[in-house]
Structures are given as C-alpha cells and as structure tokens.
Design an enzyme around this catalytic site. Sequence first.
Site, PDB file in Angstrom:
ATOM      1  N   CYS A 133       0.810  -1.225   0.000  1.00  0.00           N
ATOM      2  CA  CYS A 133       0.000   0.000   0.000  1.00  0.00           C
ATOM      3  C   CYS A 133       0.845   1.277   0.000  1.00  0.00           C
ATOM      4  CB  CYS A 133      -0.950   0.000   1.189  1.00  0.00           C
ATOM      5  SG  CYS A 133      -0.191  -0.586   2.700  1.00  0.00           S
ATOM      6  N   HIS A 246      -2.997   6.028   4.772  1.00  0.00           N
ATOM      7  CA  HIS A 246      -1.573   6.230   5.022  1.00  0.00           C
ATOM      8  C   HIS A 246      -1.197   7.617   4.488  1.00  0.00           C
ATOM      9  CE1 HIS A 246      -1.420   2.133   6.119  1.00  0.00           C
ATOM     10  NE2 HIS A 246      -0.683   1.633   5.164  1.00  0.00           N
TER      11      HIS A 246
HETATM   12  P1  NAP Z   1      -7.191  -9.673   8.136  1.00  0.00           P
HETATM   13  O1  NAP Z   1      -8.235  -8.643   8.314  1.00  0.00           O
HETATM   14  O2  NAP Z   1      -6.535 -10.222   9.342  1.00  0.00           O
HETATM   15  O3  NAP Z   1      -7.819 -10.868   7.262  1.00  0.00           O
HETATM   16  C1  NAP Z   1      -7.076 -12.022   6.952  1.00  0.00           C
HETATM   17  C2  NAP Z   1      -7.857 -12.872   5.966  1.00  0.00           C
HETATM   18  O4  NAP Z   1      -7.053 -13.983   5.575  1.00  0.00           O
HETATM   19  C3  NAP Z   1      -9.123 -13.455   6.572  1.00  0.00           C
HETATM   20  O5  NAP Z   1     -10.096 -13.591   5.569  1.00  0.00           O
HETATM   21  C4  NAP Z   1      -8.646 -14.826   7.015  1.00  0.00           C
HETATM   22  O6  NAP Z   1      -9.699 -15.776   7.147  1.00  0.00           O
HETATM   23  C5  NAP Z   1      -7.762 -15.190   5.851  1.00  0.00           C
HETATM   24  N1  NAP Z   1      -6.814 -16.245   6.209  1.00  0.00           N
HETATM   25  C6  NAP Z   1      -5.866 -16.213   7.144  1.00  0.00           C
HETATM   26  N2  NAP Z   1      -5.214 -17.395   7.178  1.00  0.00           N
HETATM   27  C7  NAP Z   1      -5.777 -18.178   6.237  1.00  0.00           C
HETATM   28  C8  NAP Z   1      -5.567 -19.520   5.780  1.00  0.00           C
HETATM   29  N3  NAP Z   1      -4.623 -20.280   6.321  1.00  0.00           N
HETATM   30  N4  NAP Z   1      -6.345 -19.983   4.787  1.00  0.00           N
HETATM   31  C9  NAP Z   1      -7.312 -19.216   4.237  1.00  0.00           C
HETATM   32  N5  NAP Z   1      -7.570 -17.960   4.636  1.00  0.00           N
HETATM   33  C10 NAP Z   1      -6.806 -17.438   5.612  1.00  0.00           C
HETATM   34  O7  NAP Z   1      -6.002  -9.123   7.237  1.00  0.00           O
HETATM   35  P2  NAP Z   1      -6.085  -8.084   6.016  1.00  0.00           P
HETATM   36  O8  NAP Z   1      -5.807  -6.726   6.519  1.00  0.00           O
HETATM   37  O9  NAP Z   1      -7.321  -8.314   5.232  1.00  0.00           O
HETATM   38  O10 NAP Z   1      -4.812  -8.512   5.187  1.00  0.00           O
HETATM   39  C11 NAP Z   1      -4.726  -9.777   4.568  1.00  0.00           C
HETATM   40  C12 NAP Z   1      -3.457  -9.844   3.736  1.00  0.00           C
HETATM   41  O11 NAP Z   1      -3.553  -8.922   2.655  1.00  0.00           O
HETATM   42  C13 NAP Z   1      -2.183  -9.448   4.486  1.00  0.00           C
HETATM   43  O12 NAP Z   1      -1.617 -10.538   5.184  1.00  0.00           O
HETATM   44  C14 NAP Z   1      -1.302  -8.978   3.363  1.00  0.00           C
HETATM   45  O13 NAP Z   1      -0.617 -10.060   2.760  1.00  0.00           O
HETATM   46  C15 NAP Z   1      -2.293  -8.375   2.388  1.00  0.00           C
HETATM   47  N6  NAP Z   1      -2.360  -6.915   2.545  1.00  0.00           N
HETATM   48  C16 NAP Z   1      -1.783  -6.182   1.601  1.00  0.00           C
HETATM   49  C17 NAP Z   1      -1.793  -4.817   1.700  1.00  0.00           C
HETATM   50  C18 NAP Z   1      -1.073  -4.035   0.687  1.00  0.00           C
HETATM   51  O14 NAP Z   1      -0.227  -3.281   1.077  1.00  0.00           O
HETATM   52  N7  NAP Z   1      -1.390  -4.146  -0.597  1.00  0.00           N
HETATM   53  C19 NAP Z   1      -2.412  -4.171   2.751  1.00  0.00           C
HETATM   54  C20 NAP Z   1      -3.013  -4.936   3.714  1.00  0.00           C
HETATM   55  C21 NAP Z   1      -2.980  -6.317   3.590  1.00  0.00           C
HETATM   56  P3  NAP Z   1     -10.423 -16.013   8.567  1.00  0.00           P
HETATM   57  O15 NAP Z   1     -11.333 -14.856   8.791  1.00  0.00           O
HETATM   58  O16 NAP Z   1     -11.135 -17.298   8.340  1.00  0.00           O
HETATM   59  O17 NAP Z   1      -9.338 -16.091   9.593  1.00  0.00           O
HETATM   60  O1  3JN Z   2       1.270  -2.386   7.466  1.00  0.00           O
HETATM   61  C1  3JN Z   2       0.667  -1.863   6.524  1.00  0.00           C
HETATM   62  O2  3JN Z   2       0.193  -0.734   6.594  1.00  0.00           O
HETATM   63  C2  3JN Z   2       0.539  -2.618   5.253  1.00  0.00           C
HETATM   64  C3  3JN Z   2       0.679  -4.059   5.483  1.00  0.00           C
HETATM   65  C4  3JN Z   2       0.813  -4.928   4.536  1.00  0.00           C
HETATM   66  C5  3JN Z   2       1.051  -6.326   4.835  1.00  0.00           C
HETATM   67  C6  3JN Z   2       0.619  -6.877   6.034  1.00  0.00           C
HETATM   68  C7  3JN Z   2       0.881  -8.207   6.328  1.00  0.00           C
HETATM   69  C8  3JN Z   2       1.584  -8.984   5.451  1.00  0.00           C
HETATM   70  C9  3JN Z   2       1.729  -7.122   3.913  1.00  0.00           C
HETATM   71  C10 3JN Z   2       2.102  -6.557   2.587  1.00  0.00           C
HETATM   72  O3  3JN Z   2       1.187  -6.404   1.784  1.00  0.00           O
HETATM   73  O4  3JN Z   2       3.255  -6.260   2.316  1.00  0.00           O
HETATM   74  C11 3JN Z   2       2.021  -8.438   4.250  1.00  0.00           C
HETATM   75  C12 3JN Z   2       2.805  -9.314   3.332  1.00  0.00           C
HETATM   76  O5  3JN Z   2       4.028  -9.325   3.431  1.00  0.00           O
HETATM   77  O6  3JN Z   2       2.170  -9.979   2.526  1.00  0.00           O
END
Ligand code: NAP
Ligand code: 3JN
Length: 340
Positions: A133, A246
């Site tokens: 992000c 952010h």
């Molecule tokens: P979150 O609110 O904690 O949600 C996590 C999601 O992943 C939930 O749907 C969870 O399901 C699912 N999950 C976790 N472990 C799993 C597994 N073993 N198998 C299937 N589903 C699983 O987190 P979030 O903020 O949405 O972020 C999720 C991911 O998106 C992060 O880890 C990161 O890689 C990515 N992300 C990227 C950005 C970016 O910068 N582009 C920003 C934020 C996040 P349950 O509800 O069933 O636990």
């Molecule tokens: O911390 C933030 O504001 C963005 C977080 C992104 C994030 C959170 C958990 C795992 C990432 C990511 O997208 O880089 C990951 C990841 O490494 O997949």
Amino acid sequence: MSEKKYNVAVAGATGNVGTQMITCLEERNFPVKSIKFLASKRSVGRKLSFKGDSFPVEELTKESFQDIDIALFSAGGGTSEKFAPFAAKAGCIVIDNSSAWRMDPEVPLVVPEANPHAVAGYKNKGIIANPNCSTIQMIVALNPIYRKWGIKRIVVSTYQAVSGSGKKAIDELFDQTRAKINSLECESKVYPHPIAFNCLPHIDVFLENGYTKEEMKMVNETRKILEDDNIAITATTVRVPVFISHSESINVETGESVLADEVKSLLEKAPGVKLVDDPEKNLYPLAIDAAGQDLTLVGRIRQDESIQNAINMWVVADNIRKGAATNAVQIAEILIKEYL
Ligand code: NAP
Ligand code: 3JN
C-alpha cells in the site's frame, strides 16, 4: 453482444482487505458471472453478501479454483505462496495482495496508473502481484514526475494507519484509546507497544541492515515498477494512531531542474491524483478526507531549498482501497479488457 462475465473467487474474503475487495467488485460493476468466498476453516459456516445475495464462506483448499477465471488473494503471504500455484495450475489468474510474489522476476507488479503494460506478464506464471500500500500511493504521485523529469533519489517517511495490520489492529487501537481515556490498563497484542496516543517506527520485521521489511518493500517495489534500479530510495515507515489512510512525506530529487509550480500543474492532470494544495485556505491532504475514496491526494508541494532540483510533498491515500482492494480490481479490469 452481451458483455463477457467471469467466475471470480476472493481468498481472504472475511478479512479487512477481502471485504473491501467485495465492495470494490460491486461498486465498479465488475462483470461477475459467479462469486466464491474463501477463507480459513474458522470462517466456514459464515455467509457474506454480494449484490444483495448471500453466499457461504468456503475453506480455501488446493481444489478451490476449478472453473474460476480470476482469484483475488488477500489471505497473507504464506497462504498465497501455498495456494496461488494451485489456482494458476487450474487455469485461474491470481491477483495477489501479499508480498509473496512481488519480487519474483516472472510476476508482474502493477500500479495501473504507472505500468499497466506489465499486466501482460501474467502469462508467465498466472500470477500478478499488487504492490504494498505504501508503495502504491507513492508511485501514483511520483510516476508522472519520473516520466517527465526523471528521478535520482527519493527520501520518504510514512505515517501508516492501523487498518494496514488487519482487523485485530483496528480493534486494538479502539480498545486502547477507550482504556487510556478511562485511565484503565491497556493491553498490546498486535503491536509490541501501545499504539493509542503513540507512534511506532516499526512496521513488519527488522532486517539485518537495520531497516524494516516494510521499508525495503518500498525501495525494491518502486524500482521494479518504474523499471529503474538506479533510483536511490530510502524509507522510514511509522505506524500512527489513525484508522484509515496512510500519509507520506516525500522528498524527491529529479534528474532535471523543476519548479514546484510545474509539479503542481503536472499532478493536477495526473491519473488517480487529486491535487489538494491551497495552504492559504488550510487545504492539504488529510487522512480523513482520503478515507473511503480511490484517489491519491497530493499537496504541500514545495521546493526543497536545501539542494538543487528537489521537491517536497505530502501524499495521502486510503490504504485499504487504493492501497489494496481497488488497485487489485483495477488490475483485473485491465486483464479482462486487454487480455481475456
Ligand atoms: P485480516 O483482516 O486479518 O484478514 C485475513 C484474511 O485472511 C481473513 O479472511 C482470514 O480468514 C484469511 N486467512 C488467514 N489465514 C488463512 C488460511 N490459512 N487460509 C485461508 N484464509 C486465511 O487481514 P487483512 O488486513 O485483510 O490482510 C490480509 C493480507 O492482505 C495481508 O496478510 C497482506 O498479505 C495483504 N495486505 C496487503 C496490503 C497491501 O499493502 N497491498 C495491505 C493490507 C494487507 P479467517 O477470517 O477465516 O481467519
Ligand atoms: O502495514 C501496513 O500498513 C501494510 C501491510 C501490509 C502487509 C501486512 C501483512 C503482510 C503485507 C504486505 O502487503 O506487504 C504483508 C505481506 O508481506 O504480505
């Protein structure tokens, strides 16, 4: 002729980003033939709605992707690493929000406003990566500058909202704020220190070079997206007690001489950017204004008077929308328009 429609899966559908992905698909009227919601075993039994209909959440497994055309993944890096190859093998194209595939040379890393052409690389592995992000909003603001004057060096400091750390972090800021106001004990589970009324110069893990992984994501991803390994970049990433959006302080040294007014004129017309820059009226980008929309707000554009050819600016975007879900759906839109 009727518009072609696609079988879409959302992996991580119950999460903070996944929920927003579903909303983005609805809001942007993505041509969905069928929708499948995937999450962990814990969520089986839950239902989620899409365009007024209710759908069960299914457990994400290796077999989840038969007959799926496009899968939007936001279920963490380990989950993407494990399941995206199975999805791709089943003929599904994965748009992954985690860091698992971003630096794989065969996987395109895409910010639609900057390098839409890179989407073509989906053919290599059937996977397209969504950048971090903090990288996305910086690229939206800096890509026009890079194309016009070149960029020698970037110095960036971020002020990142807790929603970047998922559902539990949002609850932690809320609970700690309430506890502190009422002089009660507050527990820190997501972060190593209290986040309420505090700033933590620590996002993701520390690496051997003293930087955090989040900081190095910004460095490496920016170079990959702009296809320029010569850009010098240094980042400091900070978690602040803000729920959504952010903010970034960016100092950019250009290849050629440039005036702040020229940068303002360029960014006023740049795709995905909204110029908010009228200090006399106290107008500059704010986290609460960026929240809930898809534009990257840019303001406080001014000359860096300490060196030649450098500009300072303040850049703010909704980290869950443009920083994650919207960017992923925009990539899917390019994919279906240009390639499928
Ligand atoms: P979150 O609110 O904690 O949600 C996590 C999601 O992943 C939930 O749907 C969870 O399901 C699912 N999950 C976790 N472990 C799993 C597994 N073993 N198998 C299937 N589903 C699983 O987190 P979030 O903020 O949405 O972020 C999720 C991911 O998106 C992060 O880890 C990161 O890689 C990515 N992300 C990227 C950005 C970016 O910068 N582009 C920003 C934020 C996040 P349950 O509800 O069933 O636990
Ligand atoms: O911390 C933030 O504001 C963005 C977080 C992104 C994030 C959170 C958990 C795992 C990432 C990511 O997208 O880089 C990951 C990841 O490494 O997949």
